[in-house]
Design an enzyme around this catalytic site. Structure first.
Site, mmCIF file in Angstrom:
data_model
loop_
_atom_site.group_PDB
_atom_site.id
_atom_site.type_symbol
_atom_site.label_atom_id
_atom_site.label_comp_id
_atom_site.label_asym_id
_atom_site.label_seq_id
_atom_site.Cartn_x
_atom_site.Cartn_y
_atom_site.Cartn_z
ATOM 1 N N ARG A 1 0.818 -1.236 0.000
ATOM 2 C CA ARG A 1 0.000 0.000 0.000
ATOM 3 C C ARG A 1 0.842 1.273 0.000
ATOM 4 N NH1 ARG A 1 -2.793 -3.209 3.714
ATOM 5 N NH2 ARG A 1 -4.725 -4.036 2.850
ATOM 6 N N LYS B 1 2.820 11.344 -11.270
ATOM 7 C CA LYS B 1 1.945 10.492 -12.094
ATOM 8 C C LYS B 1 2.701 9.208 -12.364
ATOM 9 C CE LYS B 1 -1.007 13.108 -15.230
ATOM 10 N NZ LYS B 1 -1.135 13.381 -16.673
ATOM 11 N N GLU C 1 -4.729 16.769 -11.583
ATOM 12 C CA GLU C 1 -5.137 17.092 -12.965
ATOM 13 C C GLU C 1 -6.643 17.306 -13.106
ATOM 14 O OE1 GLU C 1 -2.877 14.995 -16.081
ATOM 15 O OE2 GLU C 1 -4.699 15.101 -17.283
ATOM 16 N N ARG D 1 -3.448 21.516 -14.348
ATOM 17 C CA ARG D 1 -2.429 20.539 -14.790
ATOM 18 C C ARG D 1 -2.691 20.042 -16.209
ATOM 19 N NH1 ARG D 1 0.375 15.769 -11.122
ATOM 20 N NH2 ARG D 1 1.751 15.030 -12.751
ATOM 21 N N ASN E 1 -0.856 18.780 -20.987
ATOM 22 C CA ASN E 1 -1.236 17.887 -22.093
ATOM 23 C C ASN E 1 -1.217 18.608 -23.442
ATOM 24 O OD1 ASN E 1 -1.602 15.721 -20.385
ATOM 25 N ND2 ASN E 1 -3.728 16.282 -19.950
ATOM 26 N N HIS F 1 -0.628 16.814 -26.681
ATOM 27 C CA HIS F 1 -0.826 15.386 -26.442
ATOM 28 C C HIS F 1 -2.070 14.831 -27.128
ATOM 29 C CE1 HIS F 1 2.385 16.027 -23.633
ATOM 30 N NE2 HIS F 1 2.366 14.780 -23.222
#
Ligand SMILES: NC(=O)c1ccc[n+]([C@@H]2O[C@H](COP(=O)([O-])OP(=O)(O)OC[C@H]3O[C@@H](n4cnc5c(N)ncnc54)[C@H](O)[C@@H]3O)[C@@H](O)[C@H]2O)c1
Length: 385
Positions: free
Chosen positions: A132, A154, A257, A261, A265, A268
């Site tokens: 965990r 991430k 995000e 955030r 991208n 992307h």
């Protein structure tokens, strides 16, 4: 966020990343890898350390990393993977869980990612889920990992149905980026990382964009890697520091995000469609992002929200990266189909981050289809980058 340097031969930058989950330092310097053990021991007591790397990186830096850890009484063991995007899988993660269990690793142990974004994402995912959650340290060795993937927490593995679909937001305990490791990075990988650096200039920092323009557009007789590593190492390190500071500012405001955030991208949505449309075998991730940024800038101009002069400047800078041309077999319909499978799609809407000037972006949901098609056709026709 703060930066500091220590005087003397081993100049080291320190950027503090503050998120709700954790505050942690990112150290950046030439030869920083030699100080890995020392930097980790300032935060964690000596313990068992699973060092995950790939065969290219381990051959150059594995022993150096282990020595630095042993010198500070850590008990490291190195797990060398084949490397490549296929390594970001649940089966690779399962193999690492087994190695960690066999070595008796508990919650006071640490996982260390020595490599690029693939190793960082995979080892970070294992750290987030083993028992965990155990501490993990990022030692990024690609330019892309230094400016982007090693910071911000991430972590993910891929699923047969898409990239990065199984993952978590799980911040590292520490990041140590050694600029000298970039000397052994293949030129193509270096350029792919530069694309992510240019991204920060376009979405956030006009001055960074202009500094990169000065460095790259005016030095066409040499390659970007030679330009930076043979003549301007300290300048490159400063650019990397700028990128880390920007990423830190963004993730400290929006760790998960939900809003801000998403600007990371930029490039992307198109980029991911190019990668997916070519089965993830043709482009490096940063190359696809470079093409995607050129396409997004062009789309912004067609929508009338970006001055065409900026599009020209953005594309001129991206051209310095020598991204491979679109493959002949890639057609418009394949790219469009891949666009609609993009996981950043919100409901049925297609979301694009588009520049409105240098350093500023807007979120654009489902722009008119004919404009998207036109941009794809221009790209495939070799008119953009
Ligand atoms: N987590 C995030 O926020 C985030 C952000 C961007 C990208 N990513 C992920 O990052 C991955 C791409 O990362 P990458 O571009 O670093 O690729 P990578 O990790 O595959 O590394 C690229 C290649 O360079 C080699 N290499 C790495 N460092 C080297 C060095 N110093 N010297 C010699 N060879 C070296 C590797 O062995 C590999 O062959 C993708 O999976 C992408 O999804 C994650």
């Amino acid at each position: 966020m703060n930066t500091s340097t220590t005087a003397g031969e081993k100049k080291m930058y320190k950027v503090k990343i503050r998120t709700e989950q954790k505050t942690y330092p990112v150290y950046l310097g030439q030869k920083a890898l030699d100080s890995t053990g020392q930097l980790i021991s300032a935060i964690l007591p000596p313990c068992t350390a699973l060092v995950v790397s790939d065969k290219n990186v381990a051959a150059h830096y594995g022993e150096k990393c282990l020595k630095s850890l042993r010198d500070k009484s850590f008990e490291p063991f190195l797990e060398v993977l084949e490397g490549g995007e296929k390594e970001k899988s649940l089966s690779s993660a399962a193999a690492l869980y087994s190695r960690a269990l066999e070595a008796g690793m508990d919650r006071s142990s640490v996982i260390i990612a020595l490599g690029g974004g693939v190793i960082g994402d995979l080892a970070g995912f294992v750290a987030a889920t083993y028992l965990r959650g155990v501490p993990y340290v990022q030692l990024p060795t690609t330019l892309l990992a230094m400016v982007d993937s090693s910071v911000g927490g991430k972590v993910a593995v891929n699923h047969p149905l898409g990239k990065n679909l199984i993952g978590a937001f799980y911040q590292p305990t520490l990041v140590v980026a050694d600029g000298s490791t970039l000397h052994t990075l293949p030129e193509r990988e270096f350029n792919a990382g530069l694309a992510e650096l240019i991204k920060y200039g376009i979405i956030w920092d006009k001055k960074l964009f202009e500094r990169l323009e000065l460095s790259l557009s005016n030095n066409k007789n040499t390659t970007p890697k030679k330009h930076f590593l043979e003549m301007n190492c300290s300048r490159l390190l400063k650019h990397i520091v700028s990128a880390v500071i920007i990423k830190g500012k963004i993730v400290s405001q929006d760790e998960r995000e939900k809003d801000l955030r998403r600007i990371l991208n930029f490039g992307h949505t198109f980029g991911h469609a190019l990668e997916a449309g070519t089965g993830f075998h043709y482009y490096l991730h940063g190359e696809a992002v470079a093409c995607g940024m050129a396409m997004a800038a062009r789309l912004a101009a067609l929508l009338g929200i970006l001055d065409p002069l900026f599009v020209q400047r953005i594309i001129a800078l991206l051209k310095c990266l020598h991204v491979p041309p679109p493959p002949l077999e890639l057609n418009r319909d394949t790219v469009i189909e891949a666009l609609f499978y993009d996981k950043k799609k919100e409901g049925k809407e297609l979301v694009f981050i588009l520049p409105v000037s240098l350093g500023k972006t807007t979120v654009c949901k489902t722009p008119p289809a004919p404009l998207i098609e036109r941009v794809i056709e221009e790209y495939l026709g070799g008119e953009l980058i």
